[in-house]
Write a protein that holds these residues in place. Sequence first.
Motif, PDB file in Angstrom:
ATOM      1  N   PRO A 180       0.785  -1.240   0.000  1.00  0.00           N
ATOM      2  CA  PRO A 180       0.000   0.000   0.000  1.00  0.00           C
ATOM      3  C   PRO A 180       0.816   1.289   0.000  1.00  0.00           C
ATOM      4  O   PRO A 180       0.580   2.183  -0.819  1.00  0.00           O
ATOM      5  CB  PRO A 180      -0.841  -0.128   1.272  1.00  0.00           C
ATOM      6  N   ASP A 181       1.780   1.430   0.919  1.00  0.00           N
ATOM      7  CA  ASP A 181       2.549   2.677   0.978  1.00  0.00           C
ATOM      8  C   ASP A 181       3.428   2.857  -0.255  1.00  0.00           C
ATOM      9  O   ASP A 181       3.629   3.979  -0.735  1.00  0.00           O
ATOM     10  CB  ASP A 181       3.399   2.716   2.249  1.00  0.00           C
ATOM     11  N   GLU A 182       3.953   1.767  -0.787  1.00  0.00           N
ATOM     12  CA  GLU A 182       4.754   1.843  -2.000  1.00  0.00           C
ATOM     13  C   GLU A 182       3.897   2.283  -3.185  1.00  0.00           C
ATOM     14  O   GLU A 182       4.316   3.109  -4.010  1.00  0.00           O
ATOM     15  CB  GLU A 182       5.414   0.490  -2.290  1.00  0.00           C
ATOM     16  N   LEU A 184       1.171   4.065  -3.030  1.00  0.00           N
ATOM     17  CA  LEU A 184       0.857   5.485  -2.842  1.00  0.00           C
ATOM     18  C   LEU A 184       2.016   6.357  -3.303  1.00  0.00           C
ATOM     19  O   LEU A 184       1.815   7.353  -4.011  1.00  0.00           O
ATOM     20  CB  LEU A 184       0.527   5.755  -1.375  1.00  0.00           C
ATOM     21  N   ALA A 185       3.228   6.000  -2.913  1.00  0.00           N
ATOM     22  CA  ALA A 185       4.396   6.792  -3.309  1.00  0.00           C
ATOM     23  C   ALA A 185       4.580   6.785  -4.819  1.00  0.00           C
ATOM     24  O   ALA A 185       4.882   7.831  -5.439  1.00  0.00           O
ATOM     25  CB  ALA A 185       5.642   6.252  -2.619  1.00  0.00           C
ATOM     26  N   THR A 198      -4.392   9.879  -2.093  1.00  0.00           N
ATOM     27  CA  THR A 198      -4.215   9.437  -0.717  1.00  0.00           C
ATOM     28  C   THR A 198      -4.714   8.010  -0.588  1.00  0.00           C
ATOM     29  O   THR A 198      -5.058   7.361  -1.568  1.00  0.00           O
ATOM     30  CB  THR A 198      -4.951  10.383   0.257  1.00  0.00           C
ATOM     31  N   ARG A 199      -4.745   7.510   0.645  1.00  0.00           N
ATOM     32  CA  ARG A 199      -5.304   6.179   0.869  1.00  0.00           C
ATOM     33  C   ARG A 199      -5.855   6.082   2.282  1.00  0.00           C
ATOM     34  O   ARG A 199      -5.378   6.746   3.207  1.00  0.00           O
ATOM     35  CB  ARG A 199      -4.275   5.086   0.614  1.00  0.00           C
ATOM     36  N   SER A 204      -3.976  -2.148  -0.990  1.00  0.00           N
ATOM     37  CA  SER A 204      -3.393  -1.231  -1.967  1.00  0.00           C
ATOM     38  C   SER A 204      -4.495  -0.590  -2.806  1.00  0.00           C
ATOM     39  O   SER A 204      -4.651  -0.862  -3.996  1.00  0.00           O
ATOM     40  CB  SER A 204      -2.382  -1.981  -2.841  1.00  0.00           C
ATOM     41  N   MET A 239      -5.614   7.023   9.337  1.00  0.00           N
ATOM     42  CA  MET A 239      -4.957   6.636   8.090  1.00  0.00           C
ATOM     43  C   MET A 239      -4.438   7.860   7.331  1.00  0.00           C
ATOM     44  O   MET A 239      -4.782   8.996   7.664  1.00  0.00           O
ATOM     45  CB  MET A 239      -5.931   5.836   7.218  1.00  0.00           C
ATOM     46  N   PRO A 240      -3.596   7.638   6.298  1.00  0.00           N
ATOM     47  CA  PRO A 240      -2.993   8.775   5.597  1.00  0.00           C
ATOM     48  C   PRO A 240      -3.975   9.816   5.075  1.00  0.00           C
ATOM     49  O   PRO A 240      -3.614  10.992   4.966  1.00  0.00           O
ATOM     50  CB  PRO A 240      -2.239   8.092   4.449  1.00  0.00           C
ATOM     51  N   HIS A 259      -1.856   4.529  11.465  1.00  0.00           N
ATOM     52  CA  HIS A 259      -0.685   4.453  10.595  1.00  0.00           C
ATOM     53  C   HIS A 259       0.418   5.339  11.188  1.00  0.00           C
ATOM     54  O   HIS A 259       0.137   6.402  11.754  1.00  0.00           O
ATOM     55  CB  HIS A 259      -1.089   4.948   9.202  1.00  0.00           C
ATOM     56  N   ASP A 261       2.385   7.495   9.886  1.00  0.00           N
ATOM     57  CA  ASP A 261       2.342   8.874   9.401  1.00  0.00           C
ATOM     58  C   ASP A 261       1.289   9.692  10.149  1.00  0.00           C
ATOM     59  O   ASP A 261       1.445  10.906  10.340  1.00  0.00           O
ATOM     60  CB  ASP A 261       2.035   8.917   7.907  1.00  0.00           C
TER      61      ASP A 261
END
Length: 295
Positions: A180-182, A184-185, A198-199, A204, A239-240, A259, A261
Amino acid sequence: MGEDGAVTSASQRPDGPTPSPRLIATDLDGTLLRDDQSVSPRTVAALAAAEEAGIEVFFVTGRPARWMDVVADHVHGHGLAICANGAAVVDLHAGREFVQVRSLPRDAALSVVRALRAAVPGTSFAVELTTGINYEPTYPPFFKDPGATLATAEKLLSEDGGEAATPVLKLLAHHAEIAPDEFLAMARGAASEYASITRSSPTSLLEISGHGVSKASTLALCCAERGIDPSEVVAFGDMPNDVEMLTWAGTSYAMGNAHPDVIAAASGQTVANNEDGVALVIERILADRLAGRQP
């Protein structure tokens, strides 16, 4: 007090000072709601007590308006909720009427689709409209929306289709293999010039809105209409997609299940959603107000 009447120990109490707010803004999934999607009796009581004390409560969620049944009965005076990550303000007292829509332009959505197809092969898409959701055949099916149209994102976003005049609230992008974070990036690197990305899901699944559209920016508009300063807002999230809102609010709490972040962005932390972390903070706010300990 705990749900069984026991006093909460200091180690379980949220960090930071207890504010005296005019508005509480809370995310739903993973924050206000327990993992079984319920609103606990303790949380229901806390929300009602906050409204009784003159504190407005806004639900600020990535959910579409049609998925607001779980909390519709708990919006009190104003009846409003911010949905789809800020793309819509909805009156839950008036049959989920759209009060404000901040749409994603179709040409921007198409640019995101093209960029992600090139940069992240294997991405599939869904299109969230004010009238419902449609998605690609390879996108994970929405069992709550059996009437969805299945077609490519390009066709779903076409200006020539039958729903061409219907506002797009957000584009959803899913990948079955990338973390998921990958994901998003990668998506932000490829397409952030076209939209806000965003997520909120543990999977993912990305949520893509119009430039500048977020929970924070729409909440700021709602607060400005009421003459409420950010310093008078307490916000909760996990969450983000909550990060901007937690940064904007004068006081903010990351859930115990948040999360990393989100924990970094918030000014304080409460316990997890399954432990009624939002209710715990509201109870402290009201107890301090009753005791005359307002800052």
